[in-house]
Design an enzyme around this catalytic site. Sequence first.
Site, PDB file in Angstrom:
ATOM      1  N   HIS A 203       0.858  -1.184   0.000  1.00 32.31           N
ATOM      2  CA  HIS A 203       0.000   0.000   0.000  1.00 32.31           C
ATOM      3  C   HIS A 203       0.895   1.235   0.000  1.00 32.31           C
ATOM      4  O   HIS A 203       2.032   1.200   0.492  1.00 32.31           O
ATOM      5  CB  HIS A 203      -0.881   0.035   1.239  1.00 32.31           C
ATOM      6  CG  HIS A 203      -1.967  -0.989   1.253  1.00 32.31           C
ATOM      7  ND1 HIS A 203      -3.096  -0.850   2.028  1.00 32.31           N
ATOM      8  CD2 HIS A 203      -2.114  -2.168   0.597  1.00 32.31           C
ATOM      9  CE1 HIS A 203      -3.888  -1.886   1.854  1.00 32.31           C
ATOM     10  NE2 HIS A 203      -3.304  -2.713   0.997  1.00 32.31           N
TER      11      HIS A 203
ATOM     12  N   GLU B 122       0.939   3.868   1.825  1.00 31.09           N
ATOM     13  CA  GLU B 122       1.421   4.287   3.142  1.00 31.09           C
ATOM     14  C   GLU B 122       2.590   3.435   3.614  1.00 31.09           C
ATOM     15  O   GLU B 122       3.579   3.956   4.133  1.00 31.09           O
ATOM     16  CB  GLU B 122       0.296   4.187   4.194  1.00 31.09           C
ATOM     17  CG  GLU B 122      -0.912   5.036   3.885  1.00 31.09           C
ATOM     18  CD  GLU B 122      -2.024   4.286   3.177  1.00 31.09           C
ATOM     19  OE1 GLU B 122      -3.195   4.500   3.522  1.00 31.09           O
ATOM     20  OE2 GLU B 122      -1.728   3.480   2.266  1.00 31.09           O
TER      21      GLU B 122
ATOM     22  N   CYS C  63      -6.336   1.972   5.760  1.00 27.20           N
ATOM     23  CA  CYS C  63      -6.951   0.721   6.195  1.00 27.20           C
ATOM     24  C   CYS C  63      -6.361   0.338   7.558  1.00 27.20           C
ATOM     25  O   CYS C  63      -5.418   0.981   8.041  1.00 27.20           O
ATOM     26  CB  CYS C  63      -6.665  -0.373   5.161  1.00 27.20           C
ATOM     27  SG  CYS C  63      -4.941  -0.923   5.149  1.00 27.20           S
TER      28      CYS C  63
ATOM     29  N   CYS D 160      -2.466  -0.162   7.491  1.00 26.32           N
ATOM     30  CA  CYS D 160      -1.715   1.083   7.348  1.00 26.32           C
ATOM     31  C   CYS D 160      -1.856   1.974   8.582  1.00 26.32           C
ATOM     32  O   CYS D 160      -0.884   2.594   9.013  1.00 26.32           O
ATOM     33  CB  CYS D 160      -2.149   1.810   6.089  1.00 26.32           C
ATOM     34  SG  CYS D 160      -1.705   0.909   4.580  1.00 26.32           S
TER      35      CYS D 160
END
Length: 156
Positions: free
Chosen positions: A58, A60, A88, A91
């Site tokens: 992801h 992040e 999410c 993260c």
Amino acid sequence: MLHEYNMNDETFMHRALLEAKKAYLKGEVPVGAVITLDGQVIARAHNRREELQDPTAHAEILAIREAAAKLRSWRLVGATIYVTLEPCPMCAGALVLARIGRLVYGAADPKSGAAGSVMNLVNHEVLNHRVSVTSGILEDECSALLKQFFSELRDI
């Protein structure tokens, strides 16, 4: 813990949107992240799950890894992360573990947002760190890119 709007928030969110657009062009869910420290960009990333075949790739997570490598420390105290979509749970947990001081995000994620929408991991009372949150920065632009991506995906 909400944080006041900062005049630089839109500038850095525009940079995160540029990262999201890179993901979009690669067929990745268009999420971008930028990490700043003392008003300077120290890391930037976009989603790369499909490219890397890595469920943790992801924006992040990739940005946190880059910032930690640059600072040679896993503690990103005083840093701000700008993300086009609310993080999410994975993260959000990484933001807490990295000791990031502030999260600024564009679009809320009503399905898996972990910074206030579905749950609030970044400010959970039992965790040893809290992240200050500012939401809704360039929300329309961030949402529009995600909607366009998923609309095109459904048309395939």
